[in-house]
Design a protein around this motif. Structure first.
Motif, PDB file in Angstrom:
ATOM      1  N   LYS A  43      22.251 -31.364  48.385  1.00  0.00           N
ATOM      2  CA  LYS A  43      21.779 -32.275  47.346  1.00  0.00           C
ATOM      3  C   LYS A  43      22.329 -33.666  47.631  1.00  0.00           C
ATOM      4  O   LYS A  43      23.418 -33.817  48.172  1.00  0.00           O
ATOM      5  N   GLY A  44      21.579 -34.706  47.275  1.00  0.00           N
ATOM      6  CA  GLY A  44      22.107 -36.062  47.392  1.00  0.00           C
ATOM      7  C   GLY A  44      21.332 -36.972  48.330  1.00  0.00           C
ATOM      8  O   GLY A  44      21.679 -38.137  48.460  1.00  0.00           O
ATOM      9  N   SER A  46      17.934 -38.004  48.287  1.00  0.00           N
ATOM     10  CA  SER A  46      17.199 -39.009  47.514  1.00  0.00           C
ATOM     11  C   SER A  46      18.154 -39.750  46.584  1.00  0.00           C
ATOM     12  O   SER A  46      18.028 -40.966  46.386  1.00  0.00           O
ATOM     13  N   THR A  47      19.095 -39.010  46.020  1.00  0.00           N
ATOM     14  CA  THR A  47      20.027 -39.603  45.061  1.00  0.00           C
ATOM     15  C   THR A  47      20.816 -40.743  45.699  1.00  0.00           C
ATOM     16  O   THR A  47      20.981 -41.808  45.094  1.00  0.00           O
ATOM     17  N   ALA A  48      21.286 -40.543  46.925  1.00  0.00           N
ATOM     18  CA  ALA A  48      22.025 -41.612  47.615  1.00  0.00           C
ATOM     19  C   ALA A  48      21.091 -42.782  47.935  1.00  0.00           C
ATOM     20  O   ALA A  48      21.515 -43.940  47.928  1.00  0.00           O
ATOM     21  N   PHE A  50      18.692 -43.741  46.013  1.00  0.00           N
ATOM     22  CA  PHE A  50      18.599 -44.473  44.743  1.00  0.00           C
ATOM     23  C   PHE A  50      19.889 -45.238  44.454  1.00  0.00           C
ATOM     24  O   PHE A  50      19.861 -46.303  43.851  1.00  0.00           O
ATOM     25  N   GLY A  51      21.010 -44.707  44.897  1.00  0.00           N
ATOM     26  CA  GLY A  51      22.276 -45.433  44.775  1.00  0.00           C
ATOM     27  C   GLY A  51      22.250 -46.732  45.576  1.00  0.00           C
ATOM     28  O   GLY A  51      22.721 -47.778  45.116  1.00  0.00           O
ATOM     29  N   LEU A  52      21.670 -46.674  46.779  1.00  0.00           N
ATOM     30  CA  LEU A  52      21.531 -47.894  47.581  1.00  0.00           C
ATOM     31  C   LEU A  52      20.607 -48.888  46.884  1.00  0.00           C
ATOM     32  O   LEU A  52      20.854 -50.091  46.887  1.00  0.00           O
ATOM     33  N   GLU A  77      14.962 -41.830  37.581  1.00  0.00           N
ATOM     34  CA  GLU A  77      15.018 -42.937  38.539  1.00  0.00           C
ATOM     35  C   GLU A  77      13.891 -43.932  38.274  1.00  0.00           C
ATOM     36  O   GLU A  77      14.083 -45.152  38.338  1.00  0.00           O
ATOM     37  N   VAL A 200      20.336 -34.983  36.409  1.00  0.00           N
ATOM     38  CA  VAL A 200      20.993 -34.435  37.601  1.00  0.00           C
ATOM     39  C   VAL A 200      19.951 -34.198  38.699  1.00  0.00           C
ATOM     40  O   VAL A 200      20.074 -34.712  39.800  1.00  0.00           O
ATOM     41  N   GLU A 201      18.915 -33.434  38.346  1.00  0.00           N
ATOM     42  CA  GLU A 201      17.877 -33.161  39.351  1.00  0.00           C
ATOM     43  C   GLU A 201      16.642 -34.046  39.222  1.00  0.00           C
ATOM     44  O   GLU A 201      15.854 -34.148  40.142  1.00  0.00           O
TER      45      GLU A 201
ATOM     46  N   THR B  47      27.636 -43.437  46.876  1.00  0.00           N
ATOM     47  CA  THR B  47      26.270 -43.910  46.691  1.00  0.00           C
ATOM     48  C   THR B  47      25.438 -42.879  45.930  1.00  0.00           C
ATOM     49  O   THR B  47      24.693 -43.230  45.015  1.00  0.00           O
ATOM     50  N   ALA B  48      25.574 -41.606  46.283  1.00  0.00           N
ATOM     51  CA  ALA B  48      24.828 -40.560  45.563  1.00  0.00           C
ATOM     52  C   ALA B  48      25.333 -40.433  44.128  1.00  0.00           C
ATOM     53  O   ALA B  48      24.557 -40.132  43.210  1.00  0.00           O
ATOM     54  N   PHE B  50      26.314 -42.928  42.341  1.00  0.00           N
ATOM     55  CA  PHE B  50      25.647 -44.032  41.638  1.00  0.00           C
ATOM     56  C   PHE B  50      24.168 -43.736  41.425  1.00  0.00           C
ATOM     57  O   PHE B  50      23.582 -44.163  40.432  1.00  0.00           O
ATOM     58  N   GLY B  51      23.567 -43.004  42.340  1.00  0.00           N
ATOM     59  CA  GLY B  51      22.181 -42.574  42.151  1.00  0.00           C
ATOM     60  C   GLY B  51      22.055 -41.669  40.932  1.00  0.00           C
ATOM     61  O   GLY B  51      21.107 -41.782  40.152  1.00  0.00           O
ATOM     62  N   LEU B  52      23.018 -40.768  40.753  1.00  0.00           N
ATOM     63  CA  LEU B  52      23.015 -39.902  39.564  1.00  0.00           C
ATOM     64  C   LEU B  52      23.200 -40.741  38.299  1.00  0.00           C
ATOM     65  O   LEU B  52      22.557 -40.484  37.277  1.00  0.00           O
ATOM     66  N   LEU B  54      22.261 -43.793  37.880  1.00  0.00           N
ATOM     67  CA  LEU B  54      20.979 -44.472  37.653  1.00  0.00           C
ATOM     68  C   LEU B  54      19.994 -43.548  36.941  1.00  0.00           C
ATOM     69  O   LEU B  54      19.345 -43.926  35.961  1.00  0.00           O
ATOM     70  N   ARG B  55      19.905 -42.318  37.449  1.00  0.00           N
ATOM     71  CA  ARG B  55      18.984 -41.332  36.866  1.00  0.00           C
ATOM     72  C   ARG B  55      19.335 -41.074  35.397  1.00  0.00           C
ATOM     73  O   ARG B  55      18.451 -41.035  34.535  1.00  0.00           O
ATOM     74  N   THR B 181      28.807 -30.971  47.818  1.00  0.00           N
ATOM     75  CA  THR B 181      28.011 -31.452  48.945  1.00  0.00           C
ATOM     76  C   THR B 181      28.935 -32.165  49.909  1.00  0.00           C
ATOM     77  O   THR B 181      29.761 -32.983  49.498  1.00  0.00           O
ATOM     78  N   MET B 183      28.984 -34.727  52.899  1.00  0.00           N
ATOM     79  CA  MET B 183      28.214 -35.711  53.637  1.00  0.00           C
ATOM     80  C   MET B 183      28.746 -35.739  55.074  1.00  0.00           C
ATOM     81  O   MET B 183      29.900 -36.125  55.309  1.00  0.00           O
ATOM     82  N   GLY B 199      24.672 -54.737  49.696  1.00  0.00           N
ATOM     83  CA  GLY B 199      23.651 -53.795  49.236  1.00  0.00           C
ATOM     84  C   GLY B 199      23.686 -52.478  49.980  1.00  0.00           C
ATOM     85  O   GLY B 199      23.128 -51.490  49.520  1.00  0.00           O
TER      86      GLY B 199
END
Lengths: 202, 202
Positions: A43-44, A46-48, A50-52, A77, A200-201, B47-48, B50-52, B54-55, B181, B183, B199
């Protein structure tokens, strides 16, 4: 050994570490648009990406997200990126996971539409980051071909960053990439009967 | 073999896939606050997280980020989260990487202050997600101890999600986690002289 010895050793170790770190930073001088790939079964991915996107948007730089598999459904997102107005563009052009449509021609057509949007973003210098979410899936199923995708990536503005996500990134793509991270699944809550949850997902 | 055969095979394969998928989804019924750990040497751990964030913010649910190593410097993630007003709280209480301060007592004191903020967030049911960024580093250097951290995590509201990031997550933490997870670094642009860029790294 006294506490002073400990403190001195700590400082010495950290001074050495800082010297190494400073030297490494000084050696890095190139700025360029990166081609990043997030792959692997964990997992992570797409999530990472989106973090970028979040980080880049923090600097008020433009981000375009193209989703190749996910369709126009409601996700966190998507909602969050709407907060950034014109800075963030979101194109969810898939029609769901391939096992939902069960129609290869339709999947290919959806990917072609998504790729058109990707190409528009890949031609704009003012776009700092392009996220091509689940493009690896489209490539794996042969919905888009290598030559088309490589040409689009190669012709982009030199400072533009691109992140491509999805399991099973093809070798030619990881070969071309500047940064490849494999998200490895060590332990996943789905195995313990936990369902996909908001935030989360999705 | 004709194109019709191909299409039929594709559909059959995808129907099977969908049946498996639907069964798997149906088996997952538990909703709970997850303890997630992002570790490993690759890029994407924070980064992931932060993606969570964001979601979750997309659903207008509260997020608290506590950074254990990074200090009050300006980052894209900090600026971006400010867009979400009261929904997002950001505490960057570190004083830089350990090799910058070179002072163990000062590092321990900074981590203790960060943990205080973490505990406040871990006590609030309305906080949907708590990101404990680089906590693994603080644990590895012994700036915080296992019993303190486990008690804080165990006493949190049952639906609250927590993400802990940083290299070298301790075994007791991955043991307790729902989702781990790693990385994995496959290829990194720093090796090719590319510097940290706005960024992307900060």
């Amino acid at each position: 050994m006294t506490a002073e010895d400990d403190t001195a050793r700590y400082r010495e170790k950290m001074q050495h570490r800082k010297a190494v770190q400073d030297r490494e930073v000084a050696e890095k001088t190139i700025e360029k648009g990166l081609l990043a790939v997030h792959t692997g079964p964990g997992k992570g991915k797409s999530t990472a990406a989106f973090g970028l996107a979040l980080r880049m948007l923090g600097y008020e730089r433009k981000v375009v997200v193209v989703q190749f598999i996910k369709g126009a459904w409601d996700t966190g997102e998507r909602r969050a990126l709407m907060r950034f107005g014109d800075l963030a563009q979101f194109h969810a052009l898939g029609e769901g996971f391939t096992w939902e449509t069960q129609d290869r021609e339709r999947d290919i057509a959806a990917c072609a539409r998504a790729w058109e949007q990707a190409l528009i973003a890949l031609a704009q210098e003012e776009v700092a980051l392009v996220v091509l979410d689940e493009l690896n899936i489209a490539l794996r199923y042969g919905y888009l071909d290598e030559a088309t995708v490589m040409a689009g990536l190669n012709n982009r503005p030199p400072q533009q960053h691109v992140v491509i996500t999805g399991r099973n990134a093809p070798a030619w793509l990881t070969e071309a990439a500047d940064l490849v991270t494999e998200m490895t699944l060590v332990k996943h809550h789905f195995k313990n009967g936990v369902k996909a949850q908001q935030g989360v997902e999705f």
